[in-house]
Design a protein around this motif. Structure first.
Motif, PDB file in Angstrom:
ATOM      1  N   ALA A  34       8.956  -0.165  -4.798  1.00  0.00           N
ATOM      2  CA  ALA A  34       9.375  -0.195  -3.392  1.00  0.00           C
ATOM      3  C   ALA A  34       9.642   1.194  -2.816  1.00  0.00           C
ATOM      4  N   LEU A  35       9.491   2.257  -3.610  1.00  0.00           N
ATOM      5  CA  LEU A  35       9.824   3.596  -3.122  1.00  0.00           C
ATOM      6  C   LEU A  35       8.903   4.045  -1.992  1.00  0.00           C
ATOM      7  N   ALA A  36       7.613   3.730  -2.108  1.00  0.00           N
ATOM      8  CA  ALA A  36       6.674   4.120  -1.059  1.00  0.00           C
ATOM      9  C   ALA A  36       7.009   3.433   0.256  1.00  0.00           C
ATOM     10  N   LEU A  37       7.433   2.173   0.199  1.00  0.00           N
ATOM     11  CA  LEU A  37       7.825   1.458   1.413  1.00  0.00           C
ATOM     12  C   LEU A  37       9.111   2.027   1.992  1.00  0.00           C
ATOM     13  N   ASP A  38      10.042   2.431   1.142  1.00  0.00           N
ATOM     14  CA  ASP A  38      11.299   2.999   1.628  1.00  0.00           C
ATOM     15  C   ASP A  38      11.088   4.336   2.332  1.00  0.00           C
ATOM     16  N   GLU A  39      10.066   5.102   1.901  1.00  0.00           N
ATOM     17  CA  GLU A  39       9.810   6.421   2.479  1.00  0.00           C
ATOM     18  C   GLU A  39       8.836   6.384   3.658  1.00  0.00           C
ATOM     19  N   ALA A  40       8.356   5.186   4.019  1.00  0.00           N
ATOM     20  CA  ALA A  40       7.364   5.083   5.104  1.00  0.00           C
ATOM     21  C   ALA A  40       7.986   5.475   6.441  1.00  0.00           C
ATOM     22  N   THR A  41       7.172   6.141   7.279  1.00  0.00           N
ATOM     23  CA  THR A  41       7.653   6.635   8.574  1.00  0.00           C
ATOM     24  C   THR A  41       6.932   6.017   9.759  1.00  0.00           C
ATOM     25  N   ASN A  42       5.800   5.343   9.548  1.00  0.00           N
ATOM     26  CA  ASN A  42       5.082   4.719  10.659  1.00  0.00           C
ATOM     27  C   ASN A  42       4.551   3.366  10.216  1.00  0.00           C
ATOM     28  N   GLU A  43       3.913   2.667  11.147  1.00  0.00           N
ATOM     29  CA  GLU A  43       3.465   1.304  10.872  1.00  0.00           C
ATOM     30  C   GLU A  43       2.387   1.264   9.798  1.00  0.00           C
ATOM     31  N   GLU A  44       1.462   2.236   9.798  1.00  0.00           N
ATOM     32  CA  GLU A  44       0.400   2.266   8.792  1.00  0.00           C
ATOM     33  C   GLU A  44       0.976   2.499   7.398  1.00  0.00           C
ATOM     34  N   GLU A  45       1.938   3.400   7.283  1.00  0.00           N
ATOM     35  CA  GLU A  45       2.568   3.651   5.989  1.00  0.00           C
ATOM     36  C   GLU A  45       3.392   2.453   5.537  1.00  0.00           C
ATOM     37  N   HIS A  46       4.004   1.741   6.480  1.00  0.00           N
ATOM     38  CA  HIS A  46       4.731   0.519   6.119  1.00  0.00           C
ATOM     39  C   HIS A  46       3.776  -0.532   5.554  1.00  0.00           C
ATOM     40  N   ARG A  47       2.601  -0.655   6.140  1.00  0.00           N
ATOM     41  CA  ARG A  47       1.614  -1.625   5.639  1.00  0.00           C
ATOM     42  C   ARG A  47       1.167  -1.259   4.229  1.00  0.00           C
ATOM     43  N   MET A  48       0.856   0.016   4.013  1.00  0.00           N
ATOM     44  CA  MET A  48       0.416   0.435   2.685  1.00  0.00           C
ATOM     45  C   MET A  48       1.557   0.352   1.663  1.00  0.00           C
ATOM     46  N   GLY A  49       2.775   0.625   2.112  1.00  0.00           N
ATOM     47  CA  GLY A  49       3.918   0.470   1.212  1.00  0.00           C
ATOM     48  C   GLY A  49       4.133  -0.971   0.799  1.00  0.00           C
ATOM     49  N   ARG A  50       3.940  -1.902   1.741  1.00  0.00           N
ATOM     50  CA  ARG A  50       4.060  -3.328   1.397  1.00  0.00           C
ATOM     51  C   ARG A  50       2.960  -3.741   0.426  1.00  0.00           C
ATOM     52  N   ASP A  51       1.771  -3.172   0.580  1.00  0.00           N
ATOM     53  CA  ASP A  51       0.676  -3.476  -0.349  1.00  0.00           C
ATOM     54  C   ASP A  51       0.993  -2.980  -1.757  1.00  0.00           C
ATOM     55  N   ILE A  52       1.540  -1.779  -1.861  1.00  0.00           N
ATOM     56  CA  ILE A  52       1.909  -1.250  -3.182  1.00  0.00           C
ATOM     57  C   ILE A  52       2.980  -2.127  -3.827  1.00  0.00           C
ATOM     58  N   LEU A  53       3.977  -2.519  -3.051  1.00  0.00           N
ATOM     59  CA  LEU A  53       5.028  -3.391  -3.580  1.00  0.00           C
ATOM     60  C   LEU A  53       4.459  -4.737  -4.000  1.00  0.00           C
ATOM     61  N   GLY A  54       3.541  -5.290  -3.212  1.00  0.00           N
ATOM     62  CA  GLY A  54       2.944  -6.574  -3.563  1.00  0.00           C
ATOM     63  C   GLY A  54       2.140  -6.510  -4.848  1.00  0.00           C
ATOM     64  N   VAL A  55       1.344  -5.447  -5.018  1.00  0.00           N
ATOM     65  CA  VAL A  55       0.566  -5.306  -6.251  1.00  0.00           C
ATOM     66  C   VAL A  55       1.482  -5.076  -7.450  1.00  0.00           C
ATOM     67  N   ALA A  56       2.587  -4.346  -7.256  1.00  0.00           N
ATOM     68  CA  ALA A  56       3.542  -4.131  -8.346  1.00  0.00           C
ATOM     69  C   ALA A  56       4.159  -5.454  -8.794  1.00  0.00           C
ATOM     70  N   VAL A  57       4.546  -6.290  -7.821  1.00  0.00           N
ATOM     71  CA  VAL A  57       5.101  -7.609  -8.156  1.00  0.00           C
ATOM     72  C   VAL A  57       4.055  -8.465  -8.852  1.00  0.00           C
ATOM     73  N   LEU A  58       2.825  -8.405  -8.376  1.00  0.00           N
ATOM     74  CA  LEU A  58       1.741  -9.183  -8.984  1.00  0.00           C
ATOM     75  C   LEU A  58       1.479  -8.722 -10.419  1.00  0.00           C
ATOM     76  N   ALA A  59       1.553  -7.410 -10.654  1.00  0.00           N
ATOM     77  CA  ALA A  59       1.353  -6.896 -12.011  1.00  0.00           C
ATOM     78  C   ALA A  59       2.432  -7.392 -12.961  1.00  0.00           C
ATOM     79  N   ILE A  60       3.679  -7.460 -12.465  1.00  0.00           N
ATOM     80  CA  ILE A  60       4.765  -7.967 -13.305  1.00  0.00           C
ATOM     81  C   ILE A  60       4.556  -9.447 -13.628  1.00  0.00           C
ATOM     82  N   LEU A  61       4.241 -10.237 -12.617  1.00  0.00           N
ATOM     83  CA  LEU A  61       4.099 -11.683 -12.812  1.00  0.00           C
ATOM     84  C   LEU A  61       2.922 -12.020 -13.716  1.00  0.00           C
ATOM     85  N   CYS A  62       1.851 -11.238 -13.673  1.00  0.00           N
ATOM     86  CA  CYS A  62       0.637 -11.565 -14.433  1.00  0.00           C
ATOM     87  C   CYS A  62       0.652 -10.997 -15.850  1.00  0.00           C
TER      88      CYS A  62
END
Length: 340
Positions: free
Chosen positions: A261-289
């Protein structure tokens, strides 16, 4: 495959460093259990797999920090990532090994071994060494994290423990290892998995992220397992042992939960927020799988793919032989009684 989600190469590299680390919380308990039962000890596979986990985590955390600084370093009053960000990865390796070696030397000086190979029979000596080891480990881990070198903390703990075991000898460290294993199984392991599970935010998964994330995980894990299988071939291992080593480096959990979630916490605009959410989602998916599948693979495939130590086999045979002899002697006694 990380470019499937991101066009900026910096964000793709960040996702790669988030997905790549091995989870010691999943790997270490399974490998320690196999080692206690004598599987793979002659070839040193449990030690090799466990030792590789903190090294992999150090490089991944340092690399993620570098690219996180590059991604968010272009703002006002910032000139991008500094030279310290690039030097942090090798510096953490040096610090981890150095602090661990110094801590092991201090433990060896405070509690020297009087006679090599003599087991610990004094409970006070056992308790004092256990307290010294725990104190040194906690001090090195939290001290390095306090000064900003979280990647070096796990490596320092590993080096410190190995150095202390070498200084005290195998006979003296066996009861200490038994006490630590008992504390790990009863207290530390449930707490650790509870914290990792509480850090997983399933609601952060989006349908688009799930589809692309599964494809990314399939591609990256295929490459990682293939490379690991080929690399360990130079140690003279059987193909079964090489396959187990490649599968044992699959589980991911702790580092992904910590930095996802660090990339999402450091995001400053809408595009960075979207990419930060994607990184967090893939991280959660990696843990679950990978975490449950990797734990099952280690516990189930370990006894089938690894060879048991000869001493363990002899002990099991000795346990089984008296039963057979007892039954044979009873039958012989009955036959003699019938003849009389």
């Amino acid at each position: 495959p990380f470019f499937l989600l991101f066009s900026p190469p910096i964000w793709a590299a960040m996702l790669g460093f988030v997905v790549s680390p091995i989870s010691p919380a999943v790997v270490v308990p399974g490998l320690l259990s196999l080692q206690e039962r004598g599987y793979g000890t002659t070839t040193g596979i449990p030690t090799m797999v466990v030792a590789a986990a903190p090294l992999d985590d150090v490089l991944s955390i340092a690399g993620f920090g570098i690219f996180l600084g590059l991604a968010h370093g272009g703002g006002e009053g910032s000139g991008g990532a500094s030279w310290f960000d690039f030097a942090k990865a090798p510096l953490e390796l040096v610090l981890g090994v150095g602090v661990g070696a110094i801590g092991a030397a201090i433990l060896a000086a405070l509690s020297p071994t009087s006679e090599e190979g003599t087991p610990i029979v004094d409970k006070n000596l056992l308790q004092s060494r256990l307290a010294l080891l725990l104190g040194a480990v906690v001090a090195s881990a939290f001290g390095l994290k306090r000064v900003g070198f979280s990647g070096a903390s796990a490596l320092s703990v590993l080096v410190l423990s190995i150095g202390a075991a070498q200084a005290w000898g195998p006979a003296a460290t066996k009861p200490i290892s038994a006490k630590l294993a008992e504390a790990w199984n009863l207290v530390a392991q449930p707490v650790l998995f509870g914290l990792v599970g509480s850090a997983v935010a399933v609601d952060s998964l989006e349908p688009r992220t799930v589809g692309v994330g599964l494809l990314i995980l399939m591609c990256s894990l295929s490459v990682r397992c293939s490379v690991a299988f080929l690399v360990v071939g130079g140690r003279g291992l059987r193909w079964q042992e090489r396959l187990f080593t490649a599968l044992a480096w699959v589980p991911k959990a702790t580092v992904q939960a910590a930095i996802g979630a660090l990339a999402l916490d450091e995001a400053t605009n809408e595009e960075e927020h979207r990419m930060g959410r994607d990184i967090l989602g893939v991280a959660v998916l990696a843990i679950l799988c990978t975490a449950p599948a990797g734990a099952v693979a280690i516990s189930v495939l370990g006894p089938r793919l690894l060879m048991m130590d000869k001493e363990e086999e002899e002990e099991e045979e000795e346990k089984e032989v008296p039963r057979g002899l007892g039954s044979c002697s009873c039958r012989l006694w009955r036959c003699r009684g019938l003849r009389r």
